[in-house]
Design a protein around this motif. Structure first.
Motif, PDB file in Angstrom:
ATOM      1  N   ILE A 282       1.340  -1.339  -0.142  1.00  0.00           N
ATOM      2  CA  ILE A 282       0.177   0.002   0.403  1.00  0.00           C
ATOM      3  C   ILE A 282       0.650   1.710   0.037  1.00  0.00           C
ATOM      4  O   ILE A 282       0.878   2.352  -0.542  1.00  0.00           O
ATOM      5  CB  ILE A 282      -1.328  -0.011   0.959  1.00  0.00           C
ATOM      6  CG1 ILE A 282      -2.040   0.844   0.483  1.00  0.00           C
ATOM      7  CG2 ILE A 282      -0.432   0.247   2.565  1.00  0.00           C
ATOM      8  CD1 ILE A 282      -2.570   1.212   1.791  1.00  0.00           C
ATOM      9  N   GLY A 283       1.860   1.208   1.058  1.00  0.00           N
ATOM     10  CA  GLY A 283       3.459   2.164   0.677  1.00  0.00           C
ATOM     11  C   GLY A 283       3.836   2.656  -0.478  1.00  0.00           C
ATOM     12  O   GLY A 283       3.559   4.138  -0.732  1.00  0.00           O
ATOM     13  N   GLU A 284       3.920   1.513  -0.997  1.00  0.00           N
ATOM     14  CA  GLU A 284       4.612   2.336  -2.459  1.00  0.00           C
ATOM     15  C   GLU A 284       3.753   2.651  -3.856  1.00  0.00           C
ATOM     16  O   GLU A 284       3.858   2.867  -4.215  1.00  0.00           O
ATOM     17  CB  GLU A 284       5.321   0.022  -3.247  1.00  0.00           C
ATOM     18  CG  GLU A 284       5.274   0.514  -4.373  1.00  0.00           C
ATOM     19  CD  GLU A 284       6.640  -1.003  -4.661  1.00  0.00           C
ATOM     20  OE1 GLU A 284       6.292  -1.174  -5.905  1.00  0.00           O
ATOM     21  OE2 GLU A 284       7.312  -1.773  -3.990  1.00  0.00           O
ATOM     22  N   THR A 285       2.396   1.793  -3.616  1.00  0.00           N
ATOM     23  CA  THR A 285       1.194   1.884  -4.606  1.00  0.00           C
ATOM     24  C   THR A 285       0.649   3.315  -4.057  1.00  0.00           C
ATOM     25  O   THR A 285       0.852   4.193  -5.112  1.00  0.00           O
ATOM     26  CB  THR A 285       0.002   0.973  -3.854  1.00  0.00           C
ATOM     27  OG1 THR A 285       0.259   0.010  -4.542  1.00  0.00           O
ATOM     28  CG2 THR A 285      -1.024   1.165  -5.061  1.00  0.00           C
ATOM     29  N   LEU A 286       0.549   4.074  -2.887  1.00  0.00           N
ATOM     30  CA  LEU A 286       0.153   5.234  -3.373  1.00  0.00           C
ATOM     31  C   LEU A 286       1.191   5.908  -2.877  1.00  0.00           C
ATOM     32  O   LEU A 286       1.038   7.483  -3.434  1.00  0.00           O
ATOM     33  CB  LEU A 286      -0.054   5.895  -1.024  1.00  0.00           C
ATOM     34  CG  LEU A 286      -1.266   5.008  -1.152  1.00  0.00           C
ATOM     35  CD1 LEU A 286      -1.510   4.814   0.368  1.00  0.00           C
ATOM     36  CD2 LEU A 286      -2.760   4.638  -1.734  1.00  0.00           C
ATOM     37  N   ASN A 287       2.097   5.919  -3.203  1.00  0.00           N
ATOM     38  CA  ASN A 287       3.848   7.015  -3.799  1.00  0.00           C
ATOM     39  C   ASN A 287       3.948   7.597  -4.930  1.00  0.00           C
ATOM     40  O   ASN A 287       4.851   8.102  -5.272  1.00  0.00           O
ATOM     41  CB  ASN A 287       5.538   6.587  -3.051  1.00  0.00           C
ATOM     42  CG  ASN A 287       5.858   5.823  -1.313  1.00  0.00           C
ATOM     43  OD1 ASN A 287       4.489   7.360  -1.112  1.00  0.00           O
ATOM     44  ND2 ASN A 287       6.121   5.510  -0.794  1.00  0.00           N
ATOM     45  N   ASN A 288       3.168   5.930  -5.304  1.00  0.00           N
ATOM     46  CA  ASN A 288       3.465   5.735  -7.149  1.00  0.00           C
ATOM     47  C   ASN A 288       1.681   6.680  -7.649  1.00  0.00           C
ATOM     48  O   ASN A 288       1.244   6.481  -8.797  1.00  0.00           O
ATOM     49  CB  ASN A 288       3.654   4.771  -7.399  1.00  0.00           C
ATOM     50  CG  ASN A 288       4.893   4.295  -7.532  1.00  0.00           C
ATOM     51  OD1 ASN A 288       5.454   4.638  -7.800  1.00  0.00           O
ATOM     52  ND2 ASN A 288       4.792   2.442  -7.841  1.00  0.00           N
ATOM     53  N   GLY A 289       1.240   7.759  -6.240  1.00  0.00           N
ATOM     54  CA  GLY A 289       0.283   7.946  -7.260  1.00  0.00           C
ATOM     55  C   GLY A 289      -1.352   7.485  -7.862  1.00  0.00           C
ATOM     56  O   GLY A 289      -1.939   7.559  -8.256  1.00  0.00           O
ATOM     57  N   VAL A 290      -1.430   6.039  -6.940  1.00  0.00           N
ATOM     58  CA  VAL A 290      -2.341   5.663  -7.532  1.00  0.00           C
ATOM     59  C   VAL A 290      -2.760   4.655  -5.962  1.00  0.00           C
ATOM     60  O   VAL A 290      -1.734   4.152  -4.875  1.00  0.00           O
ATOM     61  CB  VAL A 290      -2.001   4.399  -8.298  1.00  0.00           C
ATOM     62  CG1 VAL A 290      -3.039   2.789  -8.483  1.00  0.00           C
ATOM     63  CG2 VAL A 290      -1.418   4.727  -9.058  1.00  0.00           C
ATOM     64  N   SER A 291      -4.604   4.637  -6.433  1.00  0.00           N
ATOM     65  CA  SER A 291      -5.278   4.253  -4.818  1.00  0.00           C
ATOM     66  C   SER A 291      -5.917   3.641  -4.702  1.00  0.00           C
ATOM     67  O   SER A 291      -6.786   2.729  -3.431  1.00  0.00           O
ATOM     68  CB  SER A 291      -5.749   5.205  -3.872  1.00  0.00           C
ATOM     69  OG  SER A 291      -6.410   6.675  -4.964  1.00  0.00           O
ATOM     70  N   ASP A 292      -6.607   3.055  -5.583  1.00  0.00           N
ATOM     71  CA  ASP A 292      -7.678   1.486  -6.188  1.00  0.00           C
ATOM     72  C   ASP A 292      -6.484   0.467  -5.310  1.00  0.00           C
ATOM     73  O   ASP A 292      -5.494  -0.144  -5.676  1.00  0.00           O
ATOM     74  CB  ASP A 292      -8.116   1.767  -7.095  1.00  0.00           C
ATOM     75  CG  ASP A 292      -6.164   0.889  -8.229  1.00  0.00           C
ATOM     76  OD1 ASP A 292      -6.140  -0.580  -8.433  1.00  0.00           O
ATOM     77  OD2 ASP A 292      -5.539   2.128  -8.698  1.00  0.00           O
ATOM     78  N   ILE A 293      -8.187  -0.362  -4.681  1.00  0.00           N
ATOM     79  CA  ILE A 293      -7.192  -2.145  -3.976  1.00  0.00           C
ATOM     80  C   ILE A 293      -7.262  -3.148  -4.874  1.00  0.00           C
ATOM     81  O   ILE A 293      -5.581  -3.650  -4.801  1.00  0.00           O
ATOM     82  CB  ILE A 293      -8.756  -2.134  -3.433  1.00  0.00           C
ATOM     83  CG1 ILE A 293      -8.241  -3.206  -2.410  1.00  0.00           C
ATOM     84  CG2 ILE A 293      -9.996  -2.515  -4.695  1.00  0.00           C
ATOM     85  CD1 ILE A 293      -6.962  -2.756  -1.443  1.00  0.00           C
ATOM     86  N   ASP A 294      -7.358  -2.784  -6.343  1.00  0.00           N
ATOM     87  CA  ASP A 294      -6.991  -3.393  -7.453  1.00  0.00           C
ATOM     88  C   ASP A 294      -5.537  -3.519  -7.873  1.00  0.00           C
ATOM     89  O   ASP A 294      -4.110  -4.467  -7.529  1.00  0.00           O
ATOM     90  CB  ASP A 294      -7.778  -3.743  -8.307  1.00  0.00           C
ATOM     91  CG  ASP A 294      -8.463  -4.036  -8.434  1.00  0.00           C
ATOM     92  OD1 ASP A 294      -9.379  -4.554  -7.705  1.00  0.00           O
ATOM     93  OD2 ASP A 294      -9.697  -3.533  -9.401  1.00  0.00           O
ATOM     94  N   SER A 295      -4.887  -2.244  -7.534  1.00  0.00           N
ATOM     95  CA  SER A 295      -3.056  -2.125  -8.016  1.00  0.00           C
ATOM     96  C   SER A 295      -2.755  -2.055  -6.792  1.00  0.00           C
ATOM     97  O   SER A 295      -1.327  -2.716  -6.694  1.00  0.00           O
ATOM     98  CB  SER A 295      -2.917  -0.694  -8.695  1.00  0.00           C
ATOM     99  OG  SER A 295      -3.832   0.166  -9.697  1.00  0.00           O
ATOM    100  N   ILE A 296      -2.928  -2.497  -5.113  1.00  0.00           N
ATOM    101  CA  ILE A 296      -3.161  -2.534  -3.948  1.00  0.00           C
ATOM    102  C   ILE A 296      -2.271  -4.193  -3.778  1.00  0.00           C
ATOM    103  O   ILE A 296      -1.167  -4.651  -4.173  1.00  0.00           O
ATOM    104  CB  ILE A 296      -3.221  -2.209  -2.934  1.00  0.00           C
ATOM    105  CG1 ILE A 296      -3.398  -0.071  -2.370  1.00  0.00           C
ATOM    106  CG2 ILE A 296      -2.412  -2.897  -1.565  1.00  0.00           C
ATOM    107  CD1 ILE A 296      -4.592  -0.074  -1.587  1.00  0.00           C
ATOM    108  N   ILE A 297      -3.363  -4.858  -4.659  1.00  0.00           N
ATOM    109  CA  ILE A 297      -3.314  -5.978  -4.173  1.00  0.00           C
ATOM    110  C   ILE A 297      -2.207  -6.589  -5.532  1.00  0.00           C
ATOM    111  O   ILE A 297      -1.107  -7.924  -5.311  1.00  0.00           O
ATOM    112  CB  ILE A 297      -4.790  -7.522  -5.077  1.00  0.00           C
ATOM    113  CG1 ILE A 297      -5.688  -6.095  -3.730  1.00  0.00           C
ATOM    114  CG2 ILE A 297      -4.035  -8.481  -4.776  1.00  0.00           C
ATOM    115  CD1 ILE A 297      -7.253  -6.725  -4.421  1.00  0.00           C
ATOM    116  N   ALA A 298      -2.349  -5.791  -6.972  1.00  0.00           N
ATOM    117  CA  ALA A 298      -1.282  -6.047  -7.672  1.00  0.00           C
ATOM    118  C   ALA A 298       0.520  -6.371  -7.559  1.00  0.00           C
ATOM    119  O   ALA A 298       1.180  -6.962  -7.410  1.00  0.00           O
ATOM    120  CB  ALA A 298      -1.124  -5.016  -9.137  1.00  0.00           C
ATOM    121  N   THR A 299       0.217  -5.043  -6.780  1.00  0.00           N
ATOM    122  CA  THR A 299       2.131  -4.546  -6.030  1.00  0.00           C
ATOM    123  C   THR A 299       2.397  -5.823  -4.670  1.00  0.00           C
ATOM    124  O   THR A 299       3.185  -6.465  -3.983  1.00  0.00           O
ATOM    125  CB  THR A 299       1.851  -2.828  -4.921  1.00  0.00           C
ATOM    126  OG1 THR A 299       1.123  -2.306  -6.194  1.00  0.00           O
ATOM    127  CG2 THR A 299       3.042  -2.705  -4.707  1.00  0.00           C
TER     128      THR A 299
END
Length: 344
Positions: A282-299
């Motif tokens: 979640i930290g890496e995803t939010l730092n990349n300017g993305v906040s949807d849960i699917d992107s967090i799961i992929a990361t």
């Protein structure tokens, strides 16, 4: 005059039998006769000083076939070599105090240290202790074909929260088993919760201490996801890293449900490791300017599987025609220039 050492967190029967089992498996045989102190994990002394074997210990001895002998109570002189060996091991293997992250790996290392220690000559016979042990093995029993599973089985009734008590400590099961009877399989280092069909529900590290609690949140998150607004009143929510608490708080009801279901997948099987990777994700995803849960799961899955990705060779069937390697000719582009140029 040799010895093997194993360390455990407790002095219960499971630790006692597991230690012997590991040593038997290490030397690949079983002594035909073993002398024991009058420890409670092996024997119960009756009112008339008679000895009654503990059932699990008796089954262990019958499985491996060794003869049981006990020393007389308060007679340390009968096993003087063993008493001295305790001090020898402390001085030579536990000074300075060892530090390790994995107790199983350290115990395997201790068995190797036992082998190395036996390379010294016997104080009386002149041969190395290792050579004398190899000679003794000719008179020992072979290991049984089937492994002896060191564990204790007992039943327990889950409370209204789906938790059970064992040795004053609390272990979670699942809200679905509130008020139900479950089966506990207790080993030296695990407490495995099963249903009546012996299906594993939750695996806990065994607690050594009093009045403590081990909580596996995965089975509870499914229930929480149905009432997401109530999660902030739970202990689970309060123990979450701030980044996850802020993220869940920022979501609407449907977003909270999706977030909890996603978190449930991430921590399944291992609360600690799963939550560490989920927090990195979640930290890496939010730092990349993305906040949807699917992107967090992929990361999360990328972080979890780093170094584990394997590209398998593709084996084509015989009826697939072979394709010749295509080599492009880029010299035709030279005609676009006034003079020939070298390809980059």
């Amino acid at each position: 005059n040799g010895c093997y050492t194993q360390v455990f967190k407790g002095e219960n029967q499971e630790c006692f039998l597991e230690g012997m089992k590991r040593i038997f498996e290490h030397i690949k045989c079983v002594p035909y006769k073993i002398w024991f102190d009058n420890l409670s994990a092996a024997v119960i002394i009756g009112k008339n000083r008679e000895r009654n074997l503990v059932e699990q210990f008796e089954r262990f001895a019958l499985h491996y076939g060794f003869e049981i002998n006990f020393c007389n109570p308060n007679s340390g002189h009968e096993k003087g070599n063993v008493e001295n060996k305790v001090g020898y091991v402390r001085r030579n293997m536990f000074v300075p105090i060892p530090q390790f992250d994995n107790i199983d790996e350290y115990n395997r290392e201790l068995l190797k240290l036992g082998d190395l220690d036996m390379q010294r000559p016997h104080y009386k016979k002149g041969e190395t202790i290792a050579k004398l042990l190899e000679e003794e093995k000719r008179f020992m029993f072979k290991l049984p074909e089937k492994e002896f599973e060191v564990c204790r089985i007992k039943t327990a009734i889950a409370d209204k929260y789906g938790k059970v008590e064992f040795e004053t400590n609390i272990y979670s099961t699942s809200p679905a088993y509130s008020g139900e009877e479950v089966i506990l399989k207790i080993t030296a280092d695990k407490v495995i919760v099963m249903n009546k069909q012996f299906k594993k529900l939750v695996i806990h590290d065994r607690i050594y201490g009093k009045n403590k609690e081990s909580m596996k949140w995965h089975p509870y998150l499914e229930v929480m996801a149905k009432r997401p607004n109530a999660i902030k009143y739970t202990r689970f929510f309060n123990e979450l890293p701030d980044i996850w608490k802020n993220y869940i708080d920022s979501q609407d009801i449907e977003g909270k449900k999706r977030s909890l279901k996603a978190l449930m997948k991430m921590i399944e099987g291992d609360n600690t490791e799963g939550l560490i990777n989920a927090t990195k994700a979640i930290g890496e995803t939010l730092n990349n300017g993305v906040s949807d849960i699917d992107s967090i799961i992929a990361t999360y899955y990328r972080i979890k599987n780093v170094g584990n990705a394997a590209i398998n060779e593709i084996n084509l069937k015989d009826n697939v025609p072979k394709v010749k390697e295509y080599k492009p000719d880029i010299s035709v582009y030279d005609s676009l220039y006034k003079k020939e140029v070298s390809a980059i």
